[in-house]
Motif scaffolding. Structure first.
Motif, PDB file in Angstrom:
ATOM      1  N   LEU A  90      32.889  46.439  30.952  1.00  0.00           N
ATOM      2  CA  LEU A  90      33.008  47.656  30.132  1.00  0.00           C
ATOM      3  C   LEU A  90      31.649  48.070  29.574  1.00  0.00           C
ATOM      4  N   LEU A  91      30.874  47.091  29.133  1.00  0.00           N
ATOM      5  CA  LEU A  91      29.558  47.387  28.561  1.00  0.00           C
ATOM      6  C   LEU A  91      28.578  47.872  29.621  1.00  0.00           C
ATOM      7  N   ASP A  92      28.816  47.504  30.884  1.00  0.00           N
ATOM      8  CA  ASP A  92      27.935  47.947  31.964  1.00  0.00           C
ATOM      9  C   ASP A  92      28.170  49.408  32.333  1.00  0.00           C
ATOM     10  N   GLN A  93      29.337  49.940  31.963  1.00  0.00           N
ATOM     11  CA  GLN A  93      29.627  51.335  32.287  1.00  0.00           C
ATOM     12  C   GLN A  93      28.680  52.245  31.508  1.00  0.00           C
ATOM     13  N   SER A  94      28.357  53.370  32.125  1.00  0.00           N
ATOM     14  CA  SER A  94      27.486  54.317  31.435  1.00  0.00           C
ATOM     15  C   SER A  94      28.270  54.922  30.279  1.00  0.00           C
ATOM     16  N   PRO A 123      36.261  56.599  23.720  1.00  0.00           N
ATOM     17  CA  PRO A 123      37.275  55.771  24.401  1.00  0.00           C
ATOM     18  C   PRO A 123      36.707  54.421  24.855  1.00  0.00           C
ATOM     19  N   LEU A 124      35.449  54.415  25.257  1.00  0.00           N
ATOM     20  CA  LEU A 124      34.823  53.161  25.692  1.00  0.00           C
ATOM     21  C   LEU A 124      34.725  52.187  24.518  1.00  0.00           C
ATOM     22  N   ASP A 152      36.615  47.389  21.602  1.00  0.00           N
ATOM     23  CA  ASP A 152      37.200  46.825  20.393  1.00  0.00           C
ATOM     24  C   ASP A 152      38.483  46.055  20.710  1.00  0.00           C
ATOM     25  N   VAL A 153      39.304  46.622  21.577  1.00  0.00           N
ATOM     26  CA  VAL A 153      40.552  45.946  21.973  1.00  0.00           C
ATOM     27  C   VAL A 153      40.238  44.618  22.664  1.00  0.00           C
ATOM     28  N   ASN A 160      39.036  42.015  20.168  1.00  0.00           N
ATOM     29  CA  ASN A 160      40.135  41.471  19.359  1.00  0.00           C
ATOM     30  C   ASN A 160      40.984  40.487  20.158  1.00  0.00           C
ATOM     31  N   GLU A 161      41.273  40.823  21.415  1.00  0.00           N
ATOM     32  CA  GLU A 161      42.041  39.904  22.270  1.00  0.00           C
ATOM     33  C   GLU A 161      41.271  38.598  22.466  1.00  0.00           C
ATOM     34  N   ARG A 162      39.987  38.747  22.710  1.00  0.00           N
ATOM     35  CA  ARG A 162      39.147  37.573  22.958  1.00  0.00           C
ATOM     36  C   ARG A 162      39.062  36.691  21.718  1.00  0.00           C
ATOM     37  N   GLU A 163      38.951  37.323  20.556  1.00  0.00           N
ATOM     38  CA  GLU A 163      38.884  36.559  19.313  1.00  0.00           C
ATOM     39  C   GLU A 163      40.164  35.759  19.090  1.00  0.00           C
TER      40      GLU A 163
END
Length: 116
Positions: free
Chosen positions: A17-21, A29-30, A35-36, A39-42
């Motif tokens: 996601l971070l690699d997307q422009s 939206p990015l 953020d989602v 939160n899932e990862r946390e």
């Protein structure tokens, strides 16, 4: 699937996601998607508990490398957002000065005559 593999998978998705422009119009939206994922990862990272197998340790080392990249990319996004906010503030200030040019004039040294 183990919780280490889940964290690994979510971290990889986050990195993608971070690699997307991040164009200005697509940034909100990015950021919501990022953020989602964070939160899932946390939530899954709270479930991690040693002992870890050799394969899980390798995945954790890879996660550590990815985290450094994620931090750099998120810092860059933060810098772009701050620059946009400063640019917007300058634009607003310029527009206000154009509408009311005498608003920010200082009135130092005014003399009031008390005589009648």
């Amino acid at each position: 699937m183990s919780s280490v593999a889940d964290v690994h998978s979510l971290t990889q998705q986050l990195l993608n996601l971070l690699d997307q422009s991040s164009e200005k119009d697509e940034r909100d939206p990015l950021i919501e998607q990022i953020d989602v994922k964070l939160n899932e990862r946390e939530a899954i990272m709270k479930q991690l508990a040693p002992p870890f197998s050799v394969k899980e340790q390798e995945l954790l080392q890879e996660l550590n490398r990815w985290n450094k990249q994620i931090i750099q990319k998120m810092t860059a996004i933060k810098t772009f957002i701050q620059a946009d906010m400063q640019r917007l503030k300058k634009t607003k200030d310029g527009a206000n000065k154009y509408v009311n040019p005498y608003q920010s004039v200082q009135t130092d040294g005014m003399f009031y005559d008390k005589r009648k």
